[in-house]
Motif scaffolding. Structure first.
Motif, PDB file in Angstrom:
ATOM      1  N   HIS A 270      40.733  50.795  35.232  1.00  0.00           N
ATOM      2  CA  HIS A 270      41.313  50.511  33.918  1.00  0.00           C
ATOM      3  C   HIS A 270      41.781  49.067  33.828  1.00  0.00           C
ATOM      4  O   HIS A 270      41.606  48.399  32.807  1.00  0.00           O
ATOM      5  CB  HIS A 270      42.492  51.456  33.659  1.00  0.00           C
ATOM      6  CG  HIS A 270      42.064  52.858  33.354  1.00  0.00           C
ATOM      7  ND1 HIS A 270      42.182  53.421  32.107  1.00  0.00           N
ATOM      8  CD2 HIS A 270      41.508  53.802  34.130  1.00  0.00           C
ATOM      9  CE1 HIS A 270      41.732  54.663  32.138  1.00  0.00           C
ATOM     10  NE2 HIS A 270      41.312  54.929  33.351  1.00  0.00           N
ATOM     11  N   GLU A 271      42.390  48.574  34.925  1.00  0.00           N
ATOM     12  CA  GLU A 271      42.887  47.186  34.913  1.00  0.00           C
ATOM     13  C   GLU A 271      41.727  46.219  34.780  1.00  0.00           C
ATOM     14  O   GLU A 271      41.797  45.248  34.033  1.00  0.00           O
ATOM     15  CB  GLU A 271      43.638  46.891  36.199  1.00  0.00           C
ATOM     16  CG  GLU A 271      44.959  47.609  36.303  1.00  0.00           C
ATOM     17  CD  GLU A 271      45.572  47.444  37.687  1.00  0.00           C
ATOM     18  OE1 GLU A 271      46.399  48.292  38.033  1.00  0.00           O
ATOM     19  OE2 GLU A 271      45.211  46.491  38.395  1.00  0.00           O
ATOM     20  N   LEU A 272      40.658  46.504  35.545  1.00  0.00           N
ATOM     21  CA  LEU A 272      39.499  45.623  35.483  1.00  0.00           C
ATOM     22  C   LEU A 272      38.918  45.613  34.082  1.00  0.00           C
ATOM     23  O   LEU A 272      38.564  44.563  33.539  1.00  0.00           O
ATOM     24  CB  LEU A 272      38.431  46.081  36.484  1.00  0.00           C
ATOM     25  CG  LEU A 272      37.129  45.283  36.455  1.00  0.00           C
ATOM     26  CD1 LEU A 272      37.375  43.866  36.899  1.00  0.00           C
ATOM     27  CD2 LEU A 272      36.079  45.913  37.349  1.00  0.00           C
ATOM     28  N   ALA A 273      38.846  46.803  33.463  1.00  0.00           N
ATOM     29  CA  ALA A 273      38.259  46.888  32.126  1.00  0.00           C
ATOM     30  C   ALA A 273      39.077  46.089  31.128  1.00  0.00           C
ATOM     31  O   ALA A 273      38.531  45.372  30.286  1.00  0.00           O
ATOM     32  CB  ALA A 273      38.189  48.351  31.693  1.00  0.00           C
ATOM     33  N   LYS A 274      40.396  46.207  31.242  1.00  0.00           N
ATOM     34  CA  LYS A 274      41.244  45.460  30.312  1.00  0.00           C
ATOM     35  C   LYS A 274      41.028  43.962  30.494  1.00  0.00           C
ATOM     36  O   LYS A 274      40.892  43.215  29.522  1.00  0.00           O
ATOM     37  CB  LYS A 274      42.713  45.807  30.580  1.00  0.00           C
ATOM     38  CG  LYS A 274      43.582  45.432  29.418  1.00  0.00           C
ATOM     39  CD  LYS A 274      44.952  46.023  29.345  1.00  0.00           C
ATOM     40  CE  LYS A 274      45.684  46.349  30.578  1.00  0.00           C
ATOM     41  NZ  LYS A 274      47.101  46.606  30.323  1.00  0.00           N
ATOM     42  N   SER A 275      40.952  43.535  31.759  1.00  0.00           N
ATOM     43  CA  SER A 275      40.791  42.112  32.028  1.00  0.00           C
ATOM     44  C   SER A 275      39.454  41.600  31.512  1.00  0.00           C
ATOM     45  O   SER A 275      39.367  40.520  30.924  1.00  0.00           O
ATOM     46  CB  SER A 275      40.938  41.896  33.538  1.00  0.00           C
ATOM     47  OG  SER A 275      40.290  40.758  33.932  1.00  0.00           O
ATOM     48  N   LEU A 276      38.379  42.382  31.697  1.00  0.00           N
ATOM     49  CA  LEU A 276      37.067  41.938  31.231  1.00  0.00           C
ATOM     50  C   LEU A 276      36.996  41.929  29.715  1.00  0.00           C
ATOM     51  O   LEU A 276      36.442  41.012  29.110  1.00  0.00           O
ATOM     52  CB  LEU A 276      35.977  42.855  31.785  1.00  0.00           C
ATOM     53  CG  LEU A 276      35.681  42.760  33.279  1.00  0.00           C
ATOM     54  CD1 LEU A 276      34.630  43.785  33.652  1.00  0.00           C
ATOM     55  CD2 LEU A 276      35.189  41.386  33.657  1.00  0.00           C
ATOM     56  N   ALA A 277      37.573  42.969  29.094  1.00  0.00           N
ATOM     57  CA  ALA A 277      37.485  43.056  27.637  1.00  0.00           C
ATOM     58  C   ALA A 277      38.260  41.926  26.988  1.00  0.00           C
ATOM     59  O   ALA A 277      37.898  41.463  25.904  1.00  0.00           O
ATOM     60  CB  ALA A 277      38.011  44.402  27.161  1.00  0.00           C
ATOM     61  N   SER A 278      39.319  41.465  27.656  1.00  0.00           N
ATOM     62  CA  SER A 278      40.094  40.379  27.071  1.00  0.00           C
ATOM     63  C   SER A 278      39.287  39.087  27.028  1.00  0.00           C
ATOM     64  O   SER A 278      39.597  38.179  26.276  1.00  0.00           O
ATOM     65  CB  SER A 278      41.382  40.157  27.860  1.00  0.00           C
ATOM     66  OG  SER A 278      41.065  39.776  29.167  1.00  0.00           O
ATOM     67  N   LYS A 279      38.209  38.992  27.857  1.00  0.00           N
ATOM     68  CA  LYS A 279      37.340  37.815  27.809  1.00  0.00           C
ATOM     69  C   LYS A 279      36.169  38.040  26.870  1.00  0.00           C
ATOM     70  O   LYS A 279      35.230  37.263  26.856  1.00  0.00           O
ATOM     71  CB  LYS A 279      36.768  37.529  29.205  1.00  0.00           C
ATOM     72  CG  LYS A 279      37.778  37.063  30.184  1.00  0.00           C
ATOM     73  CD  LYS A 279      38.083  35.604  29.997  1.00  0.00           C
ATOM     74  CE  LYS A 279      39.230  35.244  30.918  1.00  0.00           C
ATOM     75  NZ  LYS A 279      39.687  33.931  30.864  1.00  0.00           N
ATOM     76  N   GLY A 280      36.213  39.154  26.131  1.00  0.00           N
ATOM     77  CA  GLY A 280      35.165  39.379  25.159  1.00  0.00           C
ATOM     78  C   GLY A 280      33.929  40.066  25.692  1.00  0.00           C
ATOM     79  O   GLY A 280      32.927  40.169  25.008  1.00  0.00           O
ATOM     80  N   ILE A 281      33.969  40.561  26.932  1.00  0.00           N
ATOM     81  CA  ILE A 281      32.813  41.273  27.477  1.00  0.00           C
ATOM     82  C   ILE A 281      32.882  42.713  26.975  1.00  0.00           C
ATOM     83  O   ILE A 281      33.929  43.342  27.035  1.00  0.00           O
ATOM     84  CB  ILE A 281      32.846  41.268  29.017  1.00  0.00           C
ATOM     85  CG1 ILE A 281      32.943  39.838  29.536  1.00  0.00           C
ATOM     86  CG2 ILE A 281      31.626  41.941  29.579  1.00  0.00           C
ATOM     87  CD1 ILE A 281      33.088  39.770  31.031  1.00  0.00           C
ATOM     88  N   GLU A 282      31.757  43.250  26.492  1.00  0.00           N
ATOM     89  CA  GLU A 282      31.693  44.635  26.034  1.00  0.00           C
ATOM     90  C   GLU A 282      31.899  45.559  27.226  1.00  0.00           C
ATOM     91  O   GLU A 282      31.056  45.643  28.113  1.00  0.00           O
ATOM     92  CB  GLU A 282      30.319  44.938  25.442  1.00  0.00           C
ATOM     93  CG  GLU A 282      30.128  44.536  24.001  1.00  0.00           C
ATOM     94  CD  GLU A 282      30.969  45.366  23.057  1.00  0.00           C
ATOM     95  OE1 GLU A 282      31.474  44.805  22.082  1.00  0.00           O
ATOM     96  OE2 GLU A 282      31.121  46.566  23.310  1.00  0.00           O
ATOM     97  N   THR A 283      33.026  46.242  27.262  1.00  0.00           N
ATOM     98  CA  THR A 283      33.337  47.095  28.415  1.00  0.00           C
ATOM     99  C   THR A 283      33.528  48.527  27.980  1.00  0.00           C
ATOM    100  O   THR A 283      34.106  48.791  26.930  1.00  0.00           O
ATOM    101  CB  THR A 283      34.654  46.634  29.076  1.00  0.00           C
ATOM    102  OG1 THR A 283      34.763  45.236  28.953  1.00  0.00           O
ATOM    103  CG2 THR A 283      34.686  47.011  30.533  1.00  0.00           C
TER     104      THR A 283
END
Lengths: 345, 482
Positions: A189-202
């Motif tokens: 979940h943490e990784l997903a939040k971090s990636l999505a904050s950079k605009g990557i479709e997660t």
């Protein structure tokens, strides 16, 4: 005192991942080299071996500690031989002639006292620390070569290396990431939040949905805790299921890991008190006391392993700071990192 | 020059021009109106209108007659014996797919909405953040109420059905057997409270009463394979009511047949399957099960009561964590149990001798549709050479074919995966707020997945032990019986 604190931290598993631990270990060893008194290389190596054994017994399942110790020993040997004036290569070559006419000469003894040895060893160790600090950067620089646009990438749990890798690739390419939760710790979940904050479709999925989703995935990219000598992985719990699903659907499995994670040990199935491969964590994460402490469930055995062994046949590619390699080649890299005499401390 | 002229036009001259233009227009109008004005021609036009009306009426009657003849032809065709049954099956699948798998087609959705309005069934609002891969499926969220706009009138849905629908939507009634049995009892209630209005026939009207009920249940939670099978049976029983039977007799007969369906296909089948499956468990076995299946729990309890000494490993998966229910039931009976999450299934697999899995449905190409995670356990078992035994009643076999878990699935509420209580601040799970505010972050909650037949060693049904690929044979045998 600091040594005792360090040992205590090891025993209580108070560190953030293998990079952190490796960094602390090697700093500790550097301090040892600079602060203890020694006259020649063999004495230094003995001190380090003794300290190393203490650290390894404090936490036998963390191979990175042993790796760092052996790496430092190899550095010492190399520097010694270099200062003696002989080229490294001739020292390493084990010709049949040398084996048959082995005499205890100064070169093999490491007992000749050399003045500049201390400074050169510390310099070499500093170089190695720099290389380690830059390892994540070097790995993510290779990201563009491995991810093409509109790909669907699957990853498991949270690995700092994978996070940096994907974020670097996202600067140039557009792709979709599916993150598996990674029970029982749910770091995904943490990784997903971090990636999505950079605009990557997660997209976050549960562990149960891995097989169902795998038919749509193009690549699986995971990090690992350590790489074993046969090219197998000691990775976070759940990685073996991911690897099996990937091999069933013929999806390539790419493993990211810096070279300090490569260790000499092989996988063995030993259980019981001699088990050093896996660590069973608290069952609280699987079935908490509120549910599991009731009278009817009191006799239930709960397993919460921390690591998984992934055999080398399931891994397609290793990407490390020195480039990409097939798992069948990893054993060769061992000889560059560690000296065979240090295999058993 | 012209511009200068236009500007120099006085207001009087403009008025003059306007008048001239108006005259011209009127003249043109008169020209057009000339044909309708003469009186002599009006009756001709009226006659033509009357003729048109008569023609239209004749057409409509002709159409009605044609439809009626078509219907009678169809009825005649249906009563013909079931030689080539295949086209009807494909037709039913095509009809099913017309509305179900098209949540991303706006035309289809409009049609579906209209149909629901006609039946007075409230339409459920879709969830906000849909996962792109599953945009063809409906994605609902539990927080958006279904029954807010429900009407209570003469043609409204029976309260037992509303209650059942809410139980499905909330997750109070789960498990394919439980859902089917609950459906049957609710429909029995509906039938017993039903009264045929005058001038209408029971068989026709009851079916039209059932349709909105089933649409409502479908809105609450997509119908399961077991429910689909039950509904087919109900419709068949209704059409098979002999004409001339009094209403009360017909209702009693229907209720009796529905109760019998549940008894034969769930209870008795369960006993038969348990008998077959217990022969497969021996002393010293370590049996692995996944999630919760009423049938598998029954099999294990029966085996324990028969005196076989074995231990069980229960594998569980988020977010339903239904394995805990199984764990409790087995511990109560006195079976020695262990509990792991699905990520540790391959870790514990060297200890396991057999895997027993329940199924939600069996597809015609041999694939097993089960709760999500079943395929993971089957895969881990196959790699180590551990036999996988699936236990499934025969009424759950369906004619659908599927090779992956995308085309036909049920998407659950995404909020189930996020943090539940606000007090769990240290939980690593995403919070509702984090999920809602980040646009590119989606959460997927799958309900079912599909296991390929090469992972499964054997399927135990009440008809015996069959390989996975024999499902169409069983379907054929059952269709010839009914």
């Amino acid at each position: 005192k600091k040594m005792e604190q360090f040992l205590l931290d090891l025993k209580q598993e108070q560190f953030n991942g293998s990079y952190d631990l490796a960094y602390k270990t090697i700093n500790h060893l550097r301090k040892l080299i600079s602060q203890t008194r020694w006259t020649h290389a063999q004495e230094l190596m003995n001190t380090i071996k003794k300290e190393g054994k203490k650290m390894i017994t404090a936490q036998p399942s963390e191979y990175v500690v042993g790796n760092m110790v052996r790496r430092v020993l190899k550095i010492i040997r190399e520097e010694y031989v270099r200062l003696l004036g002989e080229s490294e290569e001739s020292a390493n070559k084990e010709s049949l002639h040398k084996m048959l006419t082995a005499e205890g000469n100064e070169r093999d003894d490491h007992t000749k006292p050399l003045k500049e040895l201390k400074t050169t060893v510390i310099e070499a160790v500093n170089e190695y620390i720099d290389e380690m600090e830059a390892s994540i950067h070097n790995i993510s620089a290779q990201a563009i070569e491995h991810i093409h646009s509109n790909e669907v990438i699957l990853t498991l749990g949270k690995s700092r290396t994978v996070e940096a890798f994907l974020k670097q690739a996202a600067k140039k390419r557009k792709f979709h990431v599916i993150v598996v939760e990674g029970s029982p710790l749910y770091h995904g979940h943490e990784l997903a939040k971090s990636l999505a904050s950079k605009g990557i479709e997660t997209t976050v999925i549960t562990d149960t949905a891995i097989f169902a989703i795998m038919s749509r995935v193009n690549k699986v990219i995971i990090g690992t805790h350590s790489v074993l000598a046969n090219g197998g992985l000691k990775a976070v719990n759940g990685a073996h299921m991911v690897a099996l699903a990937a091999s069933h659907h013929a999806v390539p499995l790419i493993v990211l890991g810096a070279m300090f994670k490569l260790c000499l040990l092989h996988y063995s199935d030993i259980g019981g008190s001699e088990a050093t491969f896996n660590r069973l964590a608290s069952p609280q994460e699987v079935l908490d006391y509120y549910d599991g402490g009731t009278e009817e469930l009191v006799n239930v055995q709960i397993y919460s392993p921390t690591f998984d062994y992934v055999p080398p046949e399931l891994v397609t590619l290793f990407i490390s700071n020195i480039g990409g390699n097939a798992p069948s080649y990893m054993y060769r890299l061992l000889s560059e990192l560690y000296h065979p005499d240090d295999h058993v401390l | 020059m012209n511009n200068g002229d236009a500007e120099n036009l006085t207001s009087e001259q403009k008025k003059q021009l306007k008048k001239e233009r108006r005259k011209e227009k009127n003249a043109q109008k008169e020209k057009h109106n000339i044909p309708s004005k003469p009186e002599g021609e009006e009756p001709k036009i009226e006659k033509s209108k009357a003729e048109l009306r008569a023609e239209r009426r004749a057409k409509q009657e002709a159409d009605r007659a044609a439809k009626a003849s078509k219907k009678s032809d169809q009825v005649a065709a249906n009563t013909k014996q079931k030689g080539p049954r295949v086209p009807a099956n494909i037709q039913s699948v095509i009809n099913l797919n017309k509305t179900i798998l098209k949540a991303d087609d706006p035309k289809v959705q409009k049609k579906a909405a209209k149909k629901l309005e006609k039946q007075q069934v409230p339409q459920r609002t879709e969830g906000q953040k849909k996962v792109a891969l599953f945009s063809h499926l409906h994605q609902y969220e539990r927080s958006l109420s279904i029954t807010k706009n429900i009407g209570f009138g003469k043609n409204a849905i029976h309260p037992a059905i509303i209650r059942l629908g809410l139980q499905y939507a909330e997750g109070t009634v789960t498990g394919s057997n439980a859902r089917c049995a609950a459906l049957m009892s609710a429909i029995c209630k509906l039938i017993s409270d039903y009264e045929t209005p005058p001038q209408k026939e029971l068989s026709r009207h009851l079916e039209s009463k059932l349709k909105p009920a089933i649409s409502f249940l479908d809105q609450c939670r997509p119908l399961s394979v077991s429910m689909g099978s039950a509904i087919k049976y109900i419709k068949l029983q209704i059409t098979n009511i002999p004409t001339g039977m009094s209403d009360s007799e017909a209702k009693l007969r229907l209720i009796k047949s529905l109760r019998e369906f549940v008894h034969v296909n769930i209870v008795l089948a369960g006993e038969a399957i348990s008998g077959y499956a217990c022969t497969k468990i021996t002393d010293g076995d370590v049996v692995m099960v996944f999630g919760s299946s009423s049938l598998i729990t029954k099999v294990l309890c029966d085996a324990h009561n028969a005196g076989i000494k074995f231990s069980v490993i229960v594998v569980d998966g988020r977010p339903k964590l239904s394995g805990r229910g199984t764990l409790r039931k087995l511990c109560r009976v006195g079976i020695k149990c262990s509990y792991v999450l699905v990520s540790a299934a391959s870790y514990i697999m060297p200890e396991v001798t057999k895997v027993f899995l329940g199924a939600h449905g069996l597809l015609s190409n041999g694939y097993v549709m089960g709760s999500v995670g079943t395929s993971m356990v089957a895969m881990a078992a196959k790699i180590r050479g551990v036999p996988v035994i699936v236990c499934c009643e025969a009424y759950k076999f369906c004619e659908r074919v599927q090779t992956d878990s995308f085309v036909n699935n049920e998407i659950g509420d995404p909020r189930d995966l996020l943090v539940q209580n606000k007090s769990e601040l240290t939980s690593p799970l995403l919070t509702n707020a984090a999920w809602e505010e980040t646009d590119s972050l989606k959460v997927l909650h799958l309900t079912y997945d599909v296991t390929p037949p090469d992972f499964v060693a054997m399927v135990v049904t009440e008809l015996g032990k069959i390989p996975c690929t024999s499902v169409p044979v069983v379907l054929r045998v059952r269709s010839l019986e009914t």
